[in-house]
Design an enzyme around this catalytic site. Structure first.
Site, short mmCIF file in Angstrom:
data_model
loop_
_atom_site.label_atom_id
_atom_site.label_comp_id
_atom_site.label_asym_id
_atom_site.label_seq_id
_atom_site.Cartn_x
_atom_site.Cartn_y
_atom_site.Cartn_z
N SER A 127 49.65 118.83 73.80
CA SER A 127 51.19 119.53 74.12
C SER A 127 51.85 119.80 72.90
O SER A 127 51.56 119.18 71.68
CB SER A 127 52.12 118.33 74.83
OG SER A 127 53.36 118.49 74.67
N TYR A 152 55.26 109.03 75.94
CA TYR A 152 54.34 110.02 76.37
C TYR A 152 53.94 110.96 75.40
O TYR A 152 52.74 111.29 75.26
CB TYR A 152 55.44 110.68 77.59
CG TYR A 152 54.67 112.04 77.76
CD1 TYR A 152 53.75 112.26 78.61
CD2 TYR A 152 55.12 113.44 77.05
CE1 TYR A 152 53.01 113.63 78.71
CE2 TYR A 152 54.66 114.51 77.34
CZ TYR A 152 53.46 114.66 78.09
OH TYR A 152 52.78 115.98 78.35
N LYS A 156 49.77 111.84 73.51
CA LYS A 156 49.25 112.98 73.55
C LYS A 156 48.55 112.94 71.73
O LYS A 156 47.49 113.36 71.72
CB LYS A 156 50.08 114.22 73.64
CG LYS A 156 50.49 114.44 75.07
CD LYS A 156 49.48 114.84 75.76
CE LYS A 156 49.63 115.13 77.41
NZ LYS A 156 48.30 115.12 78.19
N1 UFG Z 1 66.70 121.74 80.52
C1 UFG Z 1 68.18 121.92 80.80
N2 UFG Z 1 68.44 121.34 82.17
C2 UFG Z 1 67.70 120.77 83.02
C3 UFG Z 1 66.30 120.65 82.47
C4 UFG Z 1 65.84 121.26 81.18
O1 UFG Z 1 69.02 122.64 80.22
O2 UFG Z 1 67.85 120.36 84.06
C5 UFG Z 1 66.73 122.38 79.11
C6 UFG Z 1 66.07 121.53 78.11
O3 UFG Z 1 67.29 120.96 77.65
C7 UFG Z 1 65.43 122.38 77.27
C8 UFG Z 1 64.86 123.32 78.41
O4 UFG Z 1 65.51 123.41 79.31
O5 UFG Z 1 66.10 122.94 76.28
C9 UFG Z 1 63.43 123.00 78.54
O6 UFG Z 1 63.06 121.52 79.15
P1 UFG Z 1 62.10 121.05 80.01
O7 UFG Z 1 62.26 119.75 80.33
O8 UFG Z 1 61.52 122.16 81.07
O9 UFG Z 1 60.78 121.11 78.76
P2 UFG Z 1 60.66 120.31 77.47
O10 UFG Z 1 60.33 121.48 76.57
O11 UFG Z 1 61.97 119.57 77.25
O12 UFG Z 1 59.55 119.74 77.87
C10 UFG Z 1 58.19 120.02 77.15
C11 UFG Z 1 57.12 119.49 77.96
C12 UFG Z 1 56.82 117.86 78.16
C13 UFG Z 1 56.89 117.51 76.67
C14 UFG Z 1 58.45 117.81 76.10
C15 UFG Z 1 58.42 117.37 74.68
O13 UFG Z 1 57.33 120.12 79.42
O14 UFG Z 1 55.67 117.68 78.55
O15 UFG Z 1 58.20 119.30 76.07
O16 UFG Z 1 59.90 117.30 74.15
F1 UFG Z 1 56.72 116.18 76.60
#
Ligand code: UFG
Length: 342
Positions: A127, A152, A156
């Site tokens: 990831s 988590y 990775k």
């Molecule tokens: N976000 C919102 N509202 C929500 C959910 C997410 O504003 O309800 C924002 C988050 O703050 C972020 C973006 O949308 O800025 C993406 O969030 P996600 O949770 O969809 O994805 P992430 O980039 O946080 O997650 C990814 C991978 C995970 C990993 C993580 C590490 O999906 O597997 O990065 O930070 F662990």
């Protein structure tokens, strides 16, 4: 004879899409899953999409060493793609031992089993989380990894190291590819398979589609005061089918002996940064739906901006992300409508 690929965690979100692409590319696939985070529906729908009623399914838990070794003795695998893992960042903070135990032991058992049968090509699903908050974007595979921000994420990083060391010590019998995924979103164009989070979704797109359909009241946008053009975080959202196709190119490269090193690393992203706000607006526009959302506080642990430099994967794998973010958001909505029976 057709080459056979073991897909551990093959009934889950990414695993099911990869299974479809592998079968359609002419590989045989053995799906193995313990169904801890999914049910049989997805596997049944993979059969429908591919017209293959005979896909072998092994209900096993890779944390069970004897079961992991057993499956490698029952079949001959030309490659294994390892997905079987827990993936909820927040839960991993609350229950680190559960994550370390499951995600590490299952992978160790896969590698032990591969070693016991004389070796195998091993593809590990890593990831972009290993890059943490990068100093420079986009990130290449040479961008230094950062200390993980969650157990988590740490699993990775640790599995990456475990595979690298195992490959090195194997005398060429075990070859490895680490694919570092950016943010996989969307669903299969058939709308038969897609992401099925249990409970309240953590990730942005499932939360958007569930809000749009009325399962959730309101989407919270976590922070609009980041140092980005519109103040919301930047990510590299990659279509799930594009991501799945990258696996086909990667296993083919391994089987055809085209690797330049015994363990290779590729970023699987589009190279295109998209902000949370842009994604929300694009979703509303392409699907012609209104989304109830509000600006909320930042979510602890979120990185400000990360996106891939996918040049290496484009050049070496001959793979490129093709679907537009708009088409992917249409597929995500079609999947939510399918779930709702609409
Ligand atoms: N976000 C919102 N509202 C929500 C959910 C997410 O504003 O309800 C924002 C988050 O703050 C972020 C973006 O949308 O800025 C993406 O969030 P996600 O949770 O969809 O994805 P992430 O980039 O946080 O997650 C990814 C991978 C995970 C990993 C993580 C590490 O999906 O597997 O990065 O930070 F662990």
């Amino acid at each position: 004879m057709k080459k056979t690929v073991l897909v551990s965690g093959g009934a889950g979100f990414i695993g099911s899409h990869v299974t479809v692409e592998l079968l359609q590319a002419g590989y045989e696939v053995v799906v193995a899953d313990n169904f801890s985070n999914c049910d049989l529906t997805c596997f049944e729908d993979v059969k429908k999409i591919t017209g293959r009623a005979d896909i072998p399914l092994e209900k096993i838990d890779f944390c069970d060493e004897a079961a992991a070794k057993g499956i490698f003795k029952k079949y001959h695998f030309d490659a294994v793609i390892h997905f079987a893992a827990f993936k909820a960042v927040g839960e991993s903070v609350a229950e680190p031992l559960k994550y370390y135990k499951n995600n590490l032991v299952s992978f160790l058992n896969v590698l032990e089993a591969a070693k016991e049968v004389g070796g195998c090509n091993v593809l590990f699903s890593s990831s972009a989380t290993v890059y943490g908050e990068p100093e420079k974007v986009p990130v290449t595979e040479d961008t230094p990894r950062q200390p993980a921000m969650s157990p988590y994420g740490n699993t990775k990083t640790m599995c990456e190291d475990i595979l690298q060391d195992t490959v090195k010590a194997s005398g060429g019998t075990i070859k490895g590819i680490l694919l570092r995924y950016f943010n996989p979103i969307g669903a299969h164009p058939s709308a038969l398979i897609g992401e099925l989070p249990r409970g309240i979704p953590n990730n942005l797109v499932p939360f958007i589609t569930q809000t749009a359909i009325g399962k959730r009241e309101c989407l919270s946008i976590f922070g609009n005061d980041y140092p980005t053009p519109d103040g919301t975080c930047l990510r590299d959202y990659i279509d799930i089918v594009d991501l799945a196709r990258a696996h086909v190119f990667a296993v083919t490269r391994m089987m055809e002996g085209k690797m330049k090193k015994d363990c290779e690393i590729f970023n699987v992203g589009t190279g295109r940064p998209v902000s949370v706000m842009e994604l929300v607006n694009a979703f509303q526009k392409v699907n012609n739906v209104k989304l109830n959302y509000k600006i909320a506080a930042r979510r602890p642990g979120d990185v400000t901006a990360i996106w891939a430099d996918p040049t290496l994967a484009n050049k070496e794998l001959g793979w490129k992300a093709e679907r537009s973010v708009e088409d992917t958001l249409k597929s995500a909505w079609a999947w939510e409508l399918h779930l709702a029976g609409k």
